[in-house]
Design an enzyme around this catalytic site. Structure first.
Site, short mmCIF file in Angstrom:
data_model
loop_
_atom_site.label_atom_id
_atom_site.label_comp_id
_atom_site.label_asym_id
_atom_site.label_seq_id
_atom_site.Cartn_x
_atom_site.Cartn_y
_atom_site.Cartn_z
N ARG A 135 0.84 -1.20 0.00
CA ARG A 135 0.00 0.00 0.00
C ARG A 135 0.88 1.26 0.00
O ARG A 135 0.59 2.23 -0.69
CB ARG A 135 -0.89 -0.02 1.25
CG ARG A 135 -2.12 0.83 1.15
CD ARG A 135 -3.18 0.31 2.07
NE ARG A 135 -2.89 0.62 3.47
CZ ARG A 135 -3.67 0.24 4.49
NH1 ARG A 135 -4.76 -0.47 4.26
NH2 ARG A 135 -3.36 0.55 5.72
N ARG A 141 3.74 6.59 -0.15
CA ARG A 141 3.84 7.20 1.17
C ARG A 141 5.21 6.94 1.78
O ARG A 141 5.53 5.83 2.21
CB ARG A 141 2.74 6.66 2.09
CG ARG A 141 1.37 7.22 1.71
CD ARG A 141 0.33 6.69 2.62
NE ARG A 141 0.72 6.75 4.03
CZ ARG A 141 -0.11 6.53 5.02
NH1 ARG A 141 -1.37 6.24 4.76
NH2 ARG A 141 0.29 6.60 6.26
#
Ligand code: AMP
Length: 204
Positions: A135, A141
């Site tokens: 993810r 991120r």
């Protein structure tokens, strides 16, 4: 023996980051016609709106520490007392320690109710790490480093142990295998809740 169907569902979902807790929580809430009460979401909404409460908790959330039990407890009591939670709710992120368990249980007991089930979404640590790293890559991120992910999982494991102990002793914990397809996992949860006599209000 089949338990008789019950039209309220006071639920708590527990699981590590990357367990799919948010996704499954929404599905359960829809099927049972109950609101999701996520303390993290409530705090983030207050911060976004710049309320007094938001200003009070910004620094705490930034560091990843816990907001005080008093403040969080008052918030949850208020939310559970809203009309849309009269027939139940799905708590996510509260209670988070032994003191909060006692606080919630006392509050519900004073209303003549109690939690019906605690859904533990069981995902092995390695699987959680893989999902979170994937993810992080997909969403770009930079803060989701392997170290940060590992640290959050450590905190989760430390925090949840006393909660599961308390509710395990009451026989209300349903340990659900959180590995598999999304629909498959939802069905496992529905089956466990149905076995407790908790009736869904909507077909999902
Ligand atoms: P979450 O989205 O559940 O990870 O929550 C985000 C942040 O909100 C946490 O890191 C805490 O700072 C705060 N928070 C959420 N739930 C609680 C709770 N039950 N008790 C104290 N702080 C909480």
């Amino acid at each position: 023996m089949t338990a008789s169907a019950q039209n309220t569902a006071r639920l708590l979902i527990v699981g590590p980051q990357g367990s799919g807790k948010g996704t499954q929580g929404v599905r359960i809430a829809e099927a049972y016609g109950i609101p999701v009460i996520s303390t993290g979401d409530i705090f983030r909404a207050h911060i976004k709106e710049g309320t007094d409460l938001g200003k009070q908790v910004t620094a705490v959330l930034d560091t990843g520490d816990l907001v005080s039990d008093e403040l969080t407890g008052a918030l949850v009591r208020d939310r559970i007392s809203q009309p849309d939670a009269a027939n139940g709710f799905l708590l996510d992120g509260y209670p988070r320690n032994a003191a909060q368990v006692v606080h919630l249980d006392d509050f519900l007991a004073a209303q003549g109710t109690s939690l019906d089930a605690v859904i533990l979404l069981d995902v092995p640590r390695e699987e959680s790490i893989q999902r979170l790293e994937l993810r992080a890559t997909e969403q770009g991120r930079a803060d989701d480093t392997p170290e940060a992910i590992s640290h959050r999982l450590d905190i989760y494991e430390r925090e949840t142990a006393p909660i599961l102990e308390a509710y395990g002793a009451k026989g209300i914990v349903d340990r659900i295998d959180g590995v598999g397809g999304l629909d498959e996992i939802t069905e496992r949860i529905f089956a466990a809740l149905a076995a407790r006599g908790l009736a869904r209000t909507a077909a999902v």
